[in-house]
Motif scaffolding. Structure first.
Motif, PDB file in Angstrom:
ATOM      1  N   ASP A 124     124.131  54.594  30.055  1.00 11.80           N
ATOM      2  CA  ASP A 124     123.398  55.853  30.146  1.00 11.80           C
ATOM      3  C   ASP A 124     124.001  56.794  29.104  1.00 11.80           C
ATOM      4  OD1 ASP A 124     122.510  58.437  30.838  1.00 11.80           O
ATOM      5  OD2 ASP A 124     122.400  57.916  32.961  1.00 11.80           O
ATOM      6  N   HIS A 141     124.081  59.898  28.879  1.00 11.98           N
ATOM      7  CA  HIS A 141     124.662  61.140  29.411  1.00 11.98           C
ATOM      8  C   HIS A 141     126.172  61.147  29.145  1.00 11.98           C
ATOM      9  CE1 HIS A 141     126.174  64.096  32.282  1.00 11.98           C
ATOM     10  NE2 HIS A 141     124.937  64.533  32.451  1.00 11.98           N
ATOM     11  N   TYR A 148     128.684  59.550  31.571  1.00 12.24           N
ATOM     12  CA  TYR A 148     128.731  58.088  31.636  1.00 12.24           C
ATOM     13  C   TYR A 148     129.248  57.477  30.344  1.00 12.24           C
ATOM     14  CZ  TYR A 148     126.294  58.993  35.919  1.00 12.24           C
ATOM     15  OH  TYR A 148     125.980  59.472  37.156  1.00 12.24           O
TER      16      TYR A 148
END
Lengths: 218, 218
Positions: free
Chosen positions: A171, A173, A176
């Motif tokens: 991910d 993001h 992460y």
């Protein structure tokens, strides 16, 4: 087009039997952090004969590694096939981490092989390293070198295989990709490298000593 | 159904741009065997101050490893993408070996990562290990331990990932599966294991010596 009912990347990954985590992510991360901090504190407390605080933390590091390799990665090595549907604490820890690397919920060949060696070789050997420092056993720096080199090589291959796969399993993001994947695993590049250099220095000093021709009894 | 115009397994493997080898397989195998034997003989000849024949062969082993890791695996690490069409000597050596493991002609992620570390880390370090034994340098057993553990771990992962892939990448003919794949790679399980135990014994003996409280100058 595959329907996406899980949080993992790449988004079109097929994950039959996936069950959502019951616990929030912070509880999974918090449980691991608390267990790690507890082991570090226990290692520190048990090693009260060591005067150097750096050496005392280094010994504690191996107790932390014994716990992470033996329990967390040991669990992965035997239960990886059942992880997508696992809602136990250790299962949910891995399902939370897998947001940063979905190879952990797909039983990726390299990941399973590397984690199995880590769990069953570097785990017990980390514990032996900790014990060897408590008892000032003559094997302590050899063990430190073996465990640290094993961790470093495994981690280099872990990053390299994901680089070759085009960084597709995380991910994007920052929590992460950067925190979980890069920083957390980066710790096992930095600390083992420092401990390899440290073991090198100690072992070379001992060997230089041992090689001296005029030493008593040799 | 894919048309099969190459000798690799699984038989339905797609390998665009594949060009047949010009040399017969025995020339490829013979060239590597001759180079390895030459390096072993060179290592033996250069190490004439060493009285123990076992130690002399062990030092020569690291010169052989330096050559194989640095030249053969070094070539793979930079040229793996072009191998299917490569008709140079080193390219044909790899295309012959790939009959025993087709991951070498498909730029398999783990294989490329492991071989790159082997070529660029264990290769130069093998050469340093050889030199350190010639000069009886204090780092010699530390280097022996580092190189041997790196080789052993890489080889364990090499076999383990192929086991997880269901042993699908080798021609089942005994020459390819048993001789090339199992026996040849098995050498890098057996010899490094013995050299790890040997380094362990030497380094622990030196450390025990170094730890003695009544030693002169400490």
């Amino acid at each position: 087009m595959e329907t996406t009912t899980h949080p993992y990347w790449p988004r079109n990954l097929s994950l039959p039997g996936y069950v959502s985590n019951v616990r929030p992510g912070w509880q999974c991360a918090g449980a691991v952090a608390a267990a790690g901090a507890g082991l570090l504190a226990l290692g520190w407390a048990l090693n009260r004969n060591e005067r150097s605080p750096v050496r005392r933390v280094a010994a504690g590091w191996f107790l932390v590694c014994a716990g992470i390799h033996g329990v967390l990665e040991g669990y992965f090595s035997v239960r990886h096939r059942e992880l997508p549907a696992d809602t136990g604490l250790l299962g949910e820890v891995w399902k939370e981490y897998a947001k940063a690397d979905s190879r952990y919920v797909t039983s990726d060949d390299f990941t399973v092989a590397m984690e199995t060696v880590t769990a069953w070789a570097w785990g017990p050997l980390s514990f032996l390293t900790f014990v060897s420092f408590l008892s000032r056993h003559r094997s302590r720096f050899v063990l430190q070198l073996i465990v640290s080199l094993g961790q470093l090589y495994g981690d280099v291959l872990y990053f390299a295989t994901e680089a070759r796969a085009g960084w597709t399993h995380s991910d994007p993001h920052p929590l992460y990709f950067w925190v979980y994947f890069v920083v957390l695993n980066g710790v096992w590049l930095v600390v083992p490298s420092a401990l390899i250099i440290d073991a090198w220095n100690h072992l070379c000093a001992a060997q230089r000593d041992h090689d001296r021709p005029h030493k008593k009894g040799h």
